[in-house]
Scaffold this motif. Sequence first.
Motif, PDB file in Angstrom:
ATOM      1  N   PRO A  34       0.838  -1.209   0.000  1.00  0.00           N
ATOM      2  CA  PRO A  34       0.000   0.000   0.000  1.00  0.00           C
ATOM      3  C   PRO A  34       0.874   1.261   0.000  1.00  0.00           C
ATOM      4  O   PRO A  34       1.989   1.268   0.519  1.00  0.00           O
ATOM      5  CB  PRO A  34      -0.799  -0.101   1.298  1.00  0.00           C
ATOM      6  CG  PRO A  34      -0.696  -1.521   1.722  1.00  0.00           C
ATOM      7  CD  PRO A  34       0.574  -2.048   1.145  1.00  0.00           C
ATOM      8  N   MET A  35       0.377   2.336  -0.583  1.00  0.00           N
ATOM      9  CA  MET A  35       1.130   3.586  -0.655  1.00  0.00           C
ATOM     10  C   MET A  35       1.463   4.132   0.726  1.00  0.00           C
ATOM     11  O   MET A  35       2.469   4.793   0.914  1.00  0.00           O
ATOM     12  CB  MET A  35       0.344   4.633  -1.449  1.00  0.00           C
ATOM     13  CG  MET A  35       0.213   4.312  -2.925  1.00  0.00           C
ATOM     14  SD  MET A  35       1.797   4.218  -3.773  1.00  0.00           S
ATOM     15  CE  MET A  35       2.264   5.930  -3.755  1.00  0.00           C
ATOM     16  N   SER A  36       0.625   3.849   1.729  1.00  0.00           N
ATOM     17  CA  SER A  36       0.871   4.361   3.079  1.00  0.00           C
ATOM     18  C   SER A  36       2.072   3.683   3.738  1.00  0.00           C
ATOM     19  O   SER A  36       2.648   4.225   4.679  1.00  0.00           O
ATOM     20  CB  SER A  36      -0.370   4.170   3.948  1.00  0.00           C
ATOM     21  OG  SER A  36      -0.687   2.782   4.041  1.00  0.00           O
ATOM     22  N   GLU A  37       2.476   2.531   3.257  1.00  0.00           N
ATOM     23  CA  GLU A  37       3.608   1.814   3.852  1.00  0.00           C
ATOM     24  C   GLU A  37       4.932   2.090   3.157  1.00  0.00           C
ATOM     25  O   GLU A  37       5.966   1.604   3.591  1.00  0.00           O
ATOM     26  CB  GLU A  37       3.322   0.307   3.843  1.00  0.00           C
ATOM     27  CG  GLU A  37       2.193  -0.111   4.757  1.00  0.00           C
ATOM     28  CD  GLU A  37       1.986  -1.615   4.771  1.00  0.00           C
ATOM     29  OE1 GLU A  37       2.863  -2.346   4.284  1.00  0.00           O
ATOM     30  OE2 GLU A  37       0.952  -2.051   5.282  1.00  0.00           O
ATOM     31  N   LEU A  38       4.916   2.861   2.067  1.00  0.00           N
ATOM     32  CA  LEU A  38       6.152   3.186   1.381  1.00  0.00           C
ATOM     33  C   LEU A  38       6.957   4.197   2.204  1.00  0.00           C
ATOM     34  O   LEU A  38       6.390   5.070   2.845  1.00  0.00           O
ATOM     35  CB  LEU A  38       5.861   3.785   0.006  1.00  0.00           C
ATOM     36  CG  LEU A  38       5.414   2.830  -1.073  1.00  0.00           C
ATOM     37  CD1 LEU A  38       5.087   3.599  -2.342  1.00  0.00           C
ATOM     38  CD2 LEU A  38       6.460   1.801  -1.372  1.00  0.00           C
ATOM     39  N   PRO A  39       8.277   4.089   2.177  1.00  0.00           N
ATOM     40  CA  PRO A  39       9.074   5.109   2.880  1.00  0.00           C
ATOM     41  C   PRO A  39       8.900   6.478   2.225  1.00  0.00           C
ATOM     42  O   PRO A  39       8.644   6.575   1.027  1.00  0.00           O
ATOM     43  CB  PRO A  39      10.505   4.611   2.751  1.00  0.00           C
ATOM     44  CG  PRO A  39      10.481   3.498   1.770  1.00  0.00           C
ATOM     45  CD  PRO A  39       9.084   3.042   1.594  1.00  0.00           C
ATOM     46  N   LYS A  40       9.041   7.544   3.028  1.00  0.00           N
ATOM     47  CA  LYS A  40       8.799   8.886   2.519  1.00  0.00           C
ATOM     48  C   LYS A  40       9.829   9.290   1.472  1.00  0.00           C
ATOM     49  O   LYS A  40       9.546  10.090   0.590  1.00  0.00           O
ATOM     50  CB  LYS A  40       8.817   9.890   3.674  1.00  0.00           C
ATOM     51  CG  LYS A  40       7.703   9.673   4.672  1.00  0.00           C
ATOM     52  CD  LYS A  40       6.355   9.842   4.040  1.00  0.00           C
ATOM     53  CE  LYS A  40       5.271   9.602   5.071  1.00  0.00           C
ATOM     54  NZ  LYS A  40       3.966   9.431   4.502  1.00  0.00           N
ATOM     55  N   ASP A  41      11.060   8.767   1.541  1.00  0.00           N
ATOM     56  CA  ASP A  41      12.094   9.160   0.575  1.00  0.00           C
ATOM     57  C   ASP A  41      11.954   8.427  -0.748  1.00  0.00           C
ATOM     58  O   ASP A  41      12.702   8.680  -1.672  1.00  0.00           O
ATOM     59  CB  ASP A  41      13.479   8.935   1.166  1.00  0.00           C
ATOM     60  CG  ASP A  41      13.732   7.482   1.527  1.00  0.00           C
ATOM     61  OD1 ASP A  41      12.768   6.689   1.510  1.00  0.00           O
ATOM     62  OD2 ASP A  41      14.884   7.144   1.839  1.00  0.00           O
ATOM     63  N   HIS A  42      10.989   7.525  -0.848  1.00  0.00           N
ATOM     64  CA  HIS A  42      10.788   6.771  -2.076  1.00  0.00           C
ATOM     65  C   HIS A  42      10.167   7.638  -3.179  1.00  0.00           C
ATOM     66  O   HIS A  42      10.377   7.421  -4.346  1.00  0.00           O
ATOM     67  CB  HIS A  42       9.902   5.559  -1.812  1.00  0.00           C
ATOM     68  CG  HIS A  42       9.764   4.637  -2.969  1.00  0.00           C
ATOM     69  ND1 HIS A  42       8.995   4.939  -4.063  1.00  0.00           N
ATOM     70  CD2 HIS A  42      10.320   3.427  -3.241  1.00  0.00           C
ATOM     71  CE1 HIS A  42       9.068   3.963  -4.934  1.00  0.00           C
ATOM     72  NE2 HIS A  42       9.870   3.036  -4.461  1.00  0.00           N
TER      73      HIS A  42
END
Length: 43
Positions: A34-42
Motif C-alpha cells: 500500500p502507498m501508506s507503507e512506502l518510505p517517505k524518501d521513495h
Amino acid sequence: MTTSAIIFMIISMLLIWGGLLTAILHLRKHPDIPMSELPKDHI
C-alpha cells in the motif's frame, strides 16, 4: 476456418488466459505494498 487456424487460436487463447490466471494467483499470494507503507524518501 482451417484446422491449423483453430489449433493456433486455441493455443493463443490458452497462453493469454493462462497468463492472466497466473498473474491473478501471483498477486493473491504477493499483494502490492500500500502507498501508506512506502518510505517517505521513495517518492
